[in-house]
Design a protein around this motif. Structure first.
Motif, PDB file in Angstrom:
ATOM      1  N   ARG A   9       0.835  -1.214   0.000  1.00  0.00           N
ATOM      2  CA  ARG A   9       0.000   0.000   0.000  1.00  0.00           C
ATOM      3  C   ARG A   9       0.871   1.266   0.000  1.00  0.00           C
ATOM      4  O   ARG A   9       0.573   2.238  -0.701  1.00  0.00           O
ATOM      5  N   GLN A  28       2.187   1.620  -3.370  1.00  0.00           N
ATOM      6  CA  GLN A  28       1.147   2.174  -4.263  1.00  0.00           C
ATOM      7  C   GLN A  28       0.922   3.655  -4.000  1.00  0.00           C
ATOM      8  O   GLN A  28       0.797   4.465  -4.918  1.00  0.00           O
ATOM      9  N   GLU A  39       3.747   5.532  -5.331  1.00  0.00           N
ATOM     10  CA  GLU A  39       3.607   5.701  -6.780  1.00  0.00           C
ATOM     11  C   GLU A  39       2.548   6.744  -7.109  1.00  0.00           C
ATOM     12  O   GLU A  39       2.726   7.595  -7.991  1.00  0.00           O
TER      13      GLU A  39
END
Length: 635
Positions: A248, A251, A254
């Motif tokens: 997570r 992510q 990102e």
């Protein structure tokens, strides 16, 4: 590229516009086969000229038009020129704010052009208008030559994405955009696979818990195994939570990186928009300055034209007054000349009348003289007959008459000498008077009348004297016949003298006739001179009339010219008024564009601020959630 540069200059001049110096400089410095006009503000005339040249260009393979602030019409002209180009491979239209018209024209370009392999459309607004973007996507279906397509930051909506996905299903030539799509699909498949595995594992864990709950064997064993299982389970959950947290966090990292990149791109776009806004403001200032200079030039031109018009009106008024004065003077001169002509004609008529009277008097005088000569000859013949008849009687009286006749002959001789002298004096006087006739016709006529009167009186006196002498002679011959022969001889001498006198008188008459003919010739010459003078005066009058008519026509031409100048001034004023109106409308449109740009910049700033707030809230929520998850395992 030199030929391309010359062709560009020629097309701009043919369309009535000046070529852009920056574009000419860029064209002069460009390498072979590549045209880089990035960050150049291209005008509409330049776009039209470049579009016409790109239709038949056979050497250009790369065209870069990024950040050129192309208008919709300018971009349309350029792209229409590229529709028939067959050698261009690379086209960059980054940052030109292409909208609905640009999207439709790009669709037309992709349908007709089969040579472009790379097309960069980053930082445009193609996705804002969905219908136009759908047209662009449908054009991608039939284009197999395009290999690279960049559509980043074009505000493509969900519907636009669906249209693009449908187009990419049928397109087999595009590579770079499809590779990104494949990468995104792989990531989504991996994510889905992980979700499926997590779901399967959760089901297995639940199944194990159910089995454990059903088992009832051995209390001690369960007591001994429960802490171990719980410990293992907690370790597994901690590992799994750490993995999920790590995934997570990755992510979110990102997503954060993407958001940072988006923010950076938005900042770059904002900077470009601000630069474009500053450029637009500079253009607006330039246009205002141009408008003020144009107004000043218009005012100066109007003042100059008004001044020239006033000067021309003054000159025309002066010329008109001068021509009127000349016309009045010419009319007065014409009247004077007409009066002079009338006076000359009257003088000619009076002189002709006087000449006619003189001729009549001369003919009457010559006829009278001829009659008198005839009468004298008749009288001589009569006297001859009488003398022949009285010879016999005279012979008787000859002796008595000799002394008397001698005295009488002497007296006659003296009288004849005096008479000859008088006639000579009269001849001289007539010559002098006839010479004077040349100068003054009236004095000549008077002198001729006086001379004629004198001649008549002299002839009458001579006749009377001759008759008296003849009567006395007859009387004496009757008295003295003896002296008849001598008297006859004397009478013959007298007859000869009379004949000589008659011949002299005839000669004088001939001389008078010749002088009269000379006078007539001089009068005819004077008549001819007067006629020539009259014709010359008439010719001069006609010439003056022609000059006056020419001046009148010149005046009319000047009036027409003044009217044409006034019309031209009105037309120029109308043109300037229309130009001012066009400039005002252009300024209004530029101000409207500036207002729209400012609104768009404000909207972008609001969106970026909102996105930043959303991102900040998401990060805070994530951080708080991660901290809570970190605390839960410890509990």
């Amino acid at each position: 590229m030199e030929e391309f540069r010359r062709s560009y200059s020629r097309l701009c001049k043919e369309s009535g516009a000046e070529p852009q110096e920056t574009v000419l400089q860029q064209l002069h410095e460009l390498p072979w086969g590549r045209m880089d006009l990035a960050t150049q503000s291209l005008t509409l005339d330049t776009c039209r000229a470049l579009g016409n040249l790109l239709q038949k260009e056979t050497q250009l393979t790369e065209l870069i038009l990024s950040d050129c602030m192309l208008s919709e019409e300018g971009a349309t002209l350029l792209l229409q020129g590229l529709c028939t180009n067959t050698v261009l491979r690379f086209l960059d239209l980054k940052g030109n704010n292409l909208q609905a018209t640009g999207a439709k024209t790009l669709g037309k370009l992709l349908r007709q052009n089969k040579s472009i392999q790379s097309l960069t459309l980053e930082w445009n607004n193609l996705g804002t208008w969905e219908d136009a973007f759908a047209t662009f996507c449908r054009a991608l279906v039939g284009n197999d030559a395009l290999r690279q397509l960049d559509l980043r930051n074009n505000q493509i909506s969900h519907q636009g994405t669906e249209e693009l996905a449908l187009a990419l299903k049928s397109n087999t030539g595009l590579q770079q955009l499809e590779q990104a799509m494949v990468y995104n699909q792989d990531r989504e498949a991996t994510f889905r696979e992980n979700q499926a595995r997590i779901h399967v594992l959760s089901k297995e864990v639940q199944h194990l818990w159910e089995e454990k709950s059903k088992q009832g064997s051995g209390h001690l064993c369960s007591k001994f195994l429960d802490p171990v299982e719980t410990t293992d389970k907690q370790q597994e959950e901690m590992v799994q939570s750490s993995r999920t947290s790590t995934a997570r966090v990755g992510q979110l990292q990102e997503a954060l990186n993407e958001r940072h990149s988006i923010i950076n791109t938005l900042k770059a776009k904002l900077q470009m928009t601000e630069a474009a806004l500053a450029l637009s403001e500079q253009k607006a200032l330039d246009l205002r300055e141009l408008l003020t200079t144009t107004d000043q030039e218009h005012r100066s031109l109007v003042q100059k034209q008004a001044k020239d018009h006033r000067l021309e009106q003054q000159e025309a008024a002066e010329r008109e007054s001068k021509l009127l004065k000349d016309l009045i003077a010419a009319n007065e001169k014409n009247l004077l000349l007409r009066n002079q002509v009338d006076e000359l004609e009257q003088k000619v008529k009076s002189q002709q009348e006087q000449l006619f009277l003189t001729r009549e008097e001369l003919t009457n005088t010559s006829a009278e003289l001829k009659m008198r000569v005839v009468q004298a000859e008749e009288r001589l013949e009569l006297e001859k007959r009488r003398s022949r008849q009285s010879l016999e009687y005279l012979e008787q009286l000859r002796s008595k008459e000799v002394e008397h006749m001698t005295r009488h002959l002497e007296e006659n001789e003296r009288a004849m000498v005096e008479r000859i002298q008088r006639l000579e004096a009269a001849r001289l006087a007539l010559e002098e008077e006839l010479s004077r006739v040349k100068t003054v016709a009236l004095s000549e006529r008077i002198q001729a009348e006086e001379e004629l009167i004198k001649a008549k009186s002299q002839v009458r006196l001579e006749e009377q004297q001759h008759l008296a002498h003849l009567e006395e002679k007859l009387r004496l011959l009757a008295l003295a016949r003896d002296e008849a022969q001598s008297t006859c001889l004397q009478q013959r001498q007298m007859v000869a003298e009379a004949q000589t006198q008659a011949s002299q008188l005839g000669l004088q008459v001939e001389g008078l006739k010749r002088r009269l003919e000379k006078l007539q010739q001089e009068l005819s010459n004077k008549d001819q001179e007067k006629v020539a003078e009259v014709t010359r005066v008439r010719v001069e009058l006609q010439e003056q009339k022609g000059h006056l008519q020419a001046e009148l026509t010149a005046q009319e031409a000047l009036k027409e010219k003044m009217a044409a100048l006034e019309r031209q001034l009105k037309m120029m004023a109308n043109d300037h008024r229309e130009a001012l109106l066009d400039r005002e409308s252009e300024n209004a449109s530029l101000q409207e564009k500036l207002r729209l740009k400012e609104a768009e910049v404000a909207r972008i700033r609001d969106e970026e601020a909102q996105r930043a707030r959303f991102l900040q809230n998401a990060v805070l929520a994530y951080v708080q959630g991660s901290s809570l998850r970190a605390l839960n395992p410890q509990k």
